[in-house]
Design an enzyme around this catalytic site. Structure first.
Site, short mmCIF file in Angstrom:
data_model
loop_
_atom_site.label_atom_id
_atom_site.label_comp_id
_atom_site.label_asym_id
_atom_site.label_seq_id
_atom_site.Cartn_x
_atom_site.Cartn_y
_atom_site.Cartn_z
N LEU A 1 5.74 -0.19 -5.08
CA LEU A 1 5.78 -0.60 -3.17
C LEU A 1 4.49 0.53 -2.46
O LEU A 1 4.86 0.91 -2.32
CB LEU A 1 7.14 -0.55 -3.08
CG LEU A 1 7.23 -1.51 -1.55
CD1 LEU A 1 6.88 -3.57 -1.93
CD2 LEU A 1 8.31 -1.51 -1.23
N HIS A 2 3.39 0.47 -3.19
CA HIS A 2 2.36 1.32 -2.73
C HIS A 2 1.97 0.62 -1.86
O HIS A 2 2.25 -0.68 -1.73
CB HIS A 2 1.07 1.53 -4.29
CG HIS A 2 2.23 2.98 -4.62
ND1 HIS A 2 1.76 3.97 -5.43
CD2 HIS A 2 2.63 3.28 -5.20
CE1 HIS A 2 1.96 4.67 -5.64
NE2 HIS A 2 3.26 4.03 -6.28
N ALA A 3 0.29 1.21 -1.60
CA ALA A 3 -0.07 1.28 0.01
C ALA A 3 -0.52 -0.46 -0.27
O ALA A 3 -0.02 -1.62 0.31
CB ALA A 3 -1.63 1.59 -0.06
#
Lengths: 133, 104
Positions: free
Chosen positions: B28-30
């Protein structure tokens, strides 16, 4: 989602470096999409590092939305010149433009994300400023 | 797990829960965070998620809060959704996670 951009808060990116401003705008476009009016400006009038009020005014115009415009800035002069540009706007527009106290790249992406969901100018500013909260 | 802070509107609807495993490589990165936030904002329901079934809960409509979770690939996202369009909202966020947010 192909919501019309006219109703969403516009985002203006102001950096001392045109490369940073353009790069941050690229990130917004790629990560958030095209549902948000977006403009950037960077560098002084001679093409060196700096910011200029005329360029900021043009960017505000380019990203104008009836929902308002949120400006993301980097260092010192970018902020003071942005505030000066806001003061030069017509009175009815002035109240609908805010300078966010947020990091320029992260703030621009977050502000645009918030705006793309149809949030108000106040909500867009608040969300961008959560980075320093 | 009674959340006294839940809004009055959300309280009128029993919360729906479900979980999904993060399959995309970056977790769940940018970029996935932005997609999840945008998806969540399309619904009236209160949408929260957590890495454990009992929280702590994160507002899925807040891009900053979602990114701060830094959920890695393989993590299980537990969703808790309450609102008039809760069912559709839950289906939409689960589909997004299952699809790896459109990434590999």
């Amino acid at each position: 989602m192909s919501s019309s951009s006219s109703g969403n808060v516009g985002i203006v990116i102001v950096s001392h470096s045109s490369k940073i401003a353009e790069g941050a705008a690229d990130m917004v476009r790629q990560m958030v999409g095209n549902a948000v009016p977006l403009a950037w400006t960077g560098g002084d009038t001679d093409g060196g590092l700096g910011t200029n009020v005329a360029g900021i005014l043009e960017a505000i115009e380019a990203a104008w939305s009836t929902a308002g415009v949120a400006i993301l800035v980097d260092l010192g002069g970018a902020e003071t010149n942005s505030e000066m540009a806001v003061e030069m706007l017509a009175e009815d527009r002035r109240a609908r433009v805010v300078v966010c106290n947020a990091p320029v790249v992260e703030g621009a992406v977050i502000a645009a994300t918030e705006s793309s969901g149809g949030s108000s100018l106040a909500a867009v500013k608040r969300s961008a400023e959560e980075f320093y909260a | 797990m009674h959340n006294v802070n839940a809004s009055r509107a959300a309280n009128a609807f029993a919360p729906l829960t479900a979980s999904a495993v993060l399959v995309n490589a970056v977790g769940l990165h940018a970029r996935p965070s932005v997609k999840l936030t945008q998806c969540a904002k399309g619904f009236a329901a209160k949408i929260e998620f957590a890495l454990a079934p009992d929280g702590p809960w994160t507002d899925a409509k807040s891009p900053v809060k979602v990114m701060r979770v830094k959920a890695p690939q393989g993590a299980t996202l537990h969703f808790r959704v309450a609102g008039p369009d809760g069912k559709a909202a839950l289906a939409a966020v689960l589909a997004l996670v299952h699809d790896g947010f459109g990434e590999a």
